[in-house]
Motif scaffolding. Structure first.
Motif, PDB file in Angstrom:
ATOM      1  N   ALA A   1       0.851  -1.192   0.000  1.00 25.97           N
ATOM      2  CA  ALA A   1       0.000   0.000   0.000  1.00 25.97           C
ATOM      3  C   ALA A   1       0.885   1.240   0.000  1.00 25.97           C
ATOM      4  O   ALA A   1       2.038   1.214   0.429  1.00 25.97           O
TER       5      ALA A   1
ATOM      6  N   GLU B   1      -4.064   4.518   0.380  1.00 24.07           N
ATOM      7  CA  GLU B   1      -4.273   3.100   0.703  1.00 24.07           C
ATOM      8  C   GLU B   1      -3.690   2.780   2.080  1.00 24.07           C
ATOM      9  O   GLU B   1      -4.315   2.089   2.886  1.00 24.07           O
TER      10      GLU B   1
ATOM     11  N   ARG C   1      -5.745   4.366   4.910  1.00 27.77           N
ATOM     12  CA  ARG C   1      -6.974   3.612   5.189  1.00 27.77           C
ATOM     13  C   ARG C   1      -6.658   2.317   5.936  1.00 27.77           C
ATOM     14  O   ARG C   1      -7.398   1.918   6.837  1.00 27.77           O
ATOM     15  N   ALA C   2      -5.571   1.664   5.554  1.00 32.28           N
ATOM     16  CA  ALA C   2      -5.191   0.424   6.243  1.00 32.28           C
ATOM     17  C   ALA C   2      -4.896   0.694   7.717  1.00 32.28           C
ATOM     18  O   ALA C   2      -5.205  -0.130   8.588  1.00 32.28           O
TER      19      ALA C   2
ATOM     20  N   THR D   1      -6.361   2.665   9.649  1.00 31.76           N
ATOM     21  CA  THR D   1      -7.567   2.877  10.451  1.00 31.76           C
ATOM     22  C   THR D   1      -8.195   1.563  10.908  1.00 31.76           C
ATOM     23  O   THR D   1      -9.049   1.568  11.790  1.00 31.76           O
ATOM     24  N   LEU D   2      -7.781   0.438  10.313  1.00 35.16           N
ATOM     25  CA  LEU D   2      -8.331  -0.864  10.685  1.00 35.16           C
ATOM     26  C   LEU D   2      -7.585  -1.428  11.888  1.00 35.16           C
ATOM     27  O   LEU D   2      -6.401  -1.128  12.091  1.00 35.16           O
TER      28      LEU D   2
ATOM     29  N   LYS E   1     -12.666  -4.941   3.264  1.00 36.82           N
ATOM     30  CA  LYS E   1     -12.697  -4.378   1.906  1.00 36.82           C
ATOM     31  C   LYS E   1     -11.445  -3.570   1.596  1.00 36.82           C
ATOM     32  O   LYS E   1     -10.870  -3.690   0.505  1.00 36.82           O
ATOM     33  N   ASP E   2     -11.013  -2.741   2.537  1.00 38.41           N
ATOM     34  CA  ASP E   2      -9.862  -1.880   2.260  1.00 38.41           C
ATOM     35  C   ASP E   2      -8.563  -2.659   2.129  1.00 38.41           C
ATOM     36  O   ASP E   2      -7.595  -2.160   1.545  1.00 38.41           O
TER      37      ASP E   2
ATOM     38  N   LYS F   1      -8.649  -4.872  -1.517  1.00 39.17           N
ATOM     39  CA  LYS F   1      -8.374  -4.114  -2.738  1.00 39.17           C
ATOM     40  C   LYS F   1      -6.883  -3.921  -2.995  1.00 39.17           C
ATOM     41  O   LYS F   1      -6.490  -3.536  -4.094  1.00 39.17           O
TER      42      LYS F   1
END
Length: 233
Positions: free
Chosen positions: A80, A84, A87-88, A90-91, A116-117, A120
């Motif tokens: 990533a 990308e 967003r990763a 935040t998980l 989902k994030d 992808k």
């Protein structure tokens, strides 16, 4: 100690299959050195395995980790950058940093149940190089030796070093694990000569990672010999 490494292949294959997601940050203009990424991936796996969310009986990741270790210890590394990567982050997971590498490890998920994030993100494109030859490893620290006769992408090799670190973790007692964790999980990843690999394979009795052969290399290929001072004969 009872180790998942000692379960039969039939038992592991019959269990529901999970995967441990890892994401490496590879910015277009600043990719990390290959060895740094491999070492950081291994430390990320150890960090998750020792985290209270995974080890406590009622930890929020404990059941997922147990289910994963009851089956094959599959790991998949994706890459990533930019948005990308943000967003990763935040998980739920843990980001581990090396000299310049950044790897985020997430609790195990079902094979077909990726967030989902993460789903992808690309698996391919993790080709990394070392600008300089790594220094010889400290003989007092753990070393994950990579098979010099196999060619693996950096992403594949990162998964393998994660496997190797996990095999060592299973073989250590509680005091040895605590000491390694307190030290920050020091370790090195190095490629020996073919002759040294043969000696390590036949005379040391150290744990060996053998790949299932789902990607890149033939089934049963030995990829990593996992060395730790506490395991040396």
């Amino acid at each position: 100690m009872t180790s998942p490494f000692q379960h039969s292949a039939a038992e592991r294959d019959a269990a529901p299959q999970f995967v441990l997601p890892l994401v490496v940050r590879i910015e277009r203009d600043a990719p990390p050195p290959r060895t740094d990424a491999l070492e950081t991936s291994a430390r990320a796996v150890l960090t998750l395995l020792s985290d209270e969310r995974a080890t406590d009986e009622d930890g929020e990741w404990a059941q997922a980790v147990r289910d994963w270790q009851d089956a094959r210890i599959r790991k998949v590394v994706r890459r990533a950058r930019g948005g990308e990567w943000r967003r990763a982050e935040t998980l739920p997971g843990i980001t581990v940093t090396g000299q310049s590498a950044e790897v985020r490890v997430f609790p195990p998920v079902p094979l077909d149940g990726w967030p989902k994030d993460l789903a992808k993100l690309q698996v391919s494109g993790t080709e990394l190089d070392d600008p300089e030859r790594p220094l010889p490893p400290d003989p007092a620290e753990p070393v994950l030796w990579t098979n010099p006769d196999l060619s693996m992408s950096a992403g594949k090799a990162m998964a393998q070093t994660g496997h190797g670190a996990q095999l060592v973790w299973w073989e250590l007692d509680a005091d040895e694990r605590a000491a390694w964790r307190a030290a920050g999980f020091p370790l090195a990843v190095r490629e020996p000569s073919s002759r040294a690999w043969a000696r390590l394979s036949t005379t040391t009795g150290l744990p060996v990672v053998r790949d299932a052969g789902f990607t890149e290399i033939p089934p049963g290929s030995p990829t990593i010999i996992a060395d730790h001072p506490a395991l040396r004969a």
